[in-house]
Design a protein around this motif. Structure first.
Motif, short mmCIF file in Angstrom:
data_model
loop_
_atom_site.label_atom_id
_atom_site.label_comp_id
_atom_site.label_asym_id
_atom_site.label_seq_id
_atom_site.Cartn_x
_atom_site.Cartn_y
_atom_site.Cartn_z
N HIS A 69 8.66 2.98 -13.21
CA HIS A 69 7.35 3.45 -13.71
C HIS A 69 6.48 3.93 -12.55
CE1 HIS A 69 3.86 3.86 -16.22
NE2 HIS A 69 3.19 2.98 -15.50
N VAL A 70 6.45 3.15 -11.48
CA VAL A 70 5.65 3.55 -10.30
C VAL A 70 6.21 4.85 -9.73
CG1 VAL A 70 4.98 2.93 -7.94
CG2 VAL A 70 4.97 1.18 -9.76
N GLN A 71 7.56 4.95 -9.69
CA GLN A 71 8.18 6.17 -9.14
C GLN A 71 7.72 7.39 -9.96
OE1 GLN A 71 10.17 7.43 -6.80
NE2 GLN A 71 10.61 5.59 -5.61
N LYS A 72 7.64 7.23 -11.27
CA LYS A 72 7.26 8.36 -12.12
C LYS A 72 5.82 8.80 -11.80
CE LYS A 72 7.16 10.41 -16.63
NZ LYS A 72 6.05 11.19 -16.01
N ILE A 73 4.95 7.82 -11.66
CA ILE A 73 3.54 8.13 -11.35
C ILE A 73 3.46 8.84 -9.99
CG2 ILE A 73 1.30 7.09 -10.78
CD1 ILE A 73 2.05 4.81 -12.77
N ILE A 74 4.20 8.29 -9.03
CA ILE A 74 4.18 8.85 -7.67
C ILE A 74 4.75 10.27 -7.68
CG2 ILE A 74 5.47 8.68 -5.49
CD1 ILE A 74 4.61 5.80 -5.31
N ARG A 75 5.83 10.43 -8.40
CA ARG A 75 6.48 11.76 -8.44
C ARG A 75 5.53 12.79 -9.07
NH1 ARG A 75 11.25 14.20 -7.66
NH2 ARG A 75 12.02 15.66 -9.24
N ALA A 130 0.85 -1.21 0.00
CA ALA A 130 0.00 0.00 0.00
C ALA A 130 0.88 1.26 0.00
CB ALA A 130 -0.92 -0.01 1.22
N TYR A 131 1.78 1.37 0.99
CA TYR A 131 2.51 2.65 1.06
C TYR A 131 3.57 2.80 -0.03
CZ TYR A 131 6.39 0.60 3.91
OH TYR A 131 7.44 -0.14 4.37
N MET A 132 4.08 1.65 -0.56
CA MET A 132 5.07 1.71 -1.65
C MET A 132 4.48 2.29 -2.92
SD MET A 132 6.87 -2.04 -1.70
CE MET A 132 7.52 -1.81 -3.38
N ASN A 133 3.18 2.19 -3.02
CA ASN A 133 2.51 2.62 -4.26
C ASN A 133 1.63 3.84 -4.04
OD1 ASN A 133 3.33 0.42 -6.23
ND2 ASN A 133 2.60 -0.78 -4.48
N ASN A 134 1.96 4.58 -2.98
CA ASN A 134 1.14 5.75 -2.63
C ASN A 134 2.07 6.92 -2.33
OD1 ASN A 134 0.18 7.43 -0.17
ND2 ASN A 134 -1.71 6.71 -1.12
N PRO A 135 1.84 8.06 -2.97
CA PRO A 135 2.77 9.19 -2.76
C PRO A 135 2.95 9.56 -1.28
CG PRO A 135 1.21 9.67 -4.52
CD PRO A 135 0.78 8.39 -3.90
N ASP A 136 1.82 9.76 -0.58
CA ASP A 136 1.92 10.17 0.83
C ASP A 136 2.63 9.10 1.66
OD1 ASP A 136 0.53 12.41 0.11
OD2 ASP A 136 -1.41 11.70 0.85
N ALA A 192 2.44 12.70 -9.02
CA ALA A 192 1.33 12.94 -8.08
C ALA A 192 1.75 13.98 -7.04
CB ALA A 192 0.93 11.64 -7.39
N TYR A 193 2.86 13.74 -6.34
CA TYR A 193 3.16 14.67 -5.23
C TYR A 193 3.69 16.01 -5.74
CZ TYR A 193 8.20 13.28 -5.06
OH TYR A 193 9.51 13.02 -5.33
N MET A 194 4.31 16.04 -6.94
CA MET A 194 4.80 17.30 -7.50
C MET A 194 3.66 18.26 -7.82
SD MET A 194 7.48 16.20 -10.47
CE MET A 194 7.45 17.84 -11.26
N ASN A 195 2.50 17.70 -8.00
CA ASN A 195 1.35 18.53 -8.42
C ASN A 195 0.29 18.60 -7.33
OD1 ASN A 195 2.05 19.21 -11.32
ND2 ASN A 195 2.36 16.98 -11.28
#
Lengths: 75, 75, 75, 75, 75, 75
Positions: free
Chosen positions: B37-43, A45-51, B45-48
């Protein structure tokens, strides 16, 4: 269950210190929630969630601050 | 995967120290979530996102506090 | 992009130190999200939101702690 | 706009230090959001919300840690 | 109700220090919410929630930083 | 309204220090929200909520870190 690998904060380098910080955070998570299956679900869960990812990194940063001070910042 | 670039906290100036703080935070994020790929999506998300951007800056501030102490604040 | 104005943590007074803390936080925010337009939207969001405003102040407090220590608290 | 009242962290007692901590937090909030009317709405919001009140207290605790260190804990 | 087991921060090793950190966090939780039944419900909640588990680990990391400094990092 | 009981951070033991940390957090909460009735509602809310209870404990941990340093960790 061991909370502090090798029962010491003293380590050879910042890289080792950073790995120890990750371990301290993980071991404490397991101490609070020892169920492997639940841990896997929570980790996914947290690995795939920005927060979640930022919050986890935040804890590692605090653990590392303690370990770096313990090792006089490997000056 | 290298967690601490050049395996040292000692750097020439506050500017270098600040970049190292950003690197520490990013490398730890990758250590927890290594999928690009997940890192890009997460980044993205939080950048915006206001909360995400502030939370990310919060981690950098803590990493920088450690690095600044390591370098005696470049006094 | 400059992360640490004048590449030093040493400043003349607490007031200067506080402004530097605000700058460090802002410059890091821009380093993570360099798009001016997005920054404006994000800034408008957290400036007008209780949690966002407190979270932003929280980061400034941490940056200031580092700067104050760097300047021996201007004793 | 003055960020640090009297431009010093040095004060006579813990009580004065705690008030300074509250002031630092408030002045920075105003520096980020200078609109009095918005500030009033925001203040009413977090003063009457558990998470907001705790988060505000959290920032004061960090500011106080800096001020207490500046004053050698009034030992 | 005892907040600090054995009324001391001094302990033999990092492992003991980490357990003390966990105890400090738990005892303070009980001081704020002394009802055992409510504590059980609350514990079940955060133990099985990513944000809760990370937030709990975050508090332990801060308590540990204090205890480690108290023991000169068991150098 | 007194923010720091007895206007000192110096106390006899860690147990006293922990109680002072709890008091500092509570007194600041009252300084921000002085209405007793609202305080009761807010306290009931976070005492019975996992995130709230952890967040409150987090503030106490930071206050305690300051008090412990003030007392040289009662070494």
């Amino acid at each position: 269950m061991e909370l502090v690998p090798n029962n010491t904060l003293i380590c050879a380098s910042p890289e080792d210190g950073r790995r120890l910080a990750l371990s301290l955070a993980m071991q404490t998570s397991f101490a609070i929630q020892p169920d492997d299956h639940v841990q896997k679900i929570i980790r996914d869960a947290y690995m795939n969630n920005p927060d979640g990812l930022i919050a986890a990194g935040h804890v590692v940063a605090i653990e590392f601050a303690t370990i770096a001070a313990a090792n006089n910042y490997w000056r």
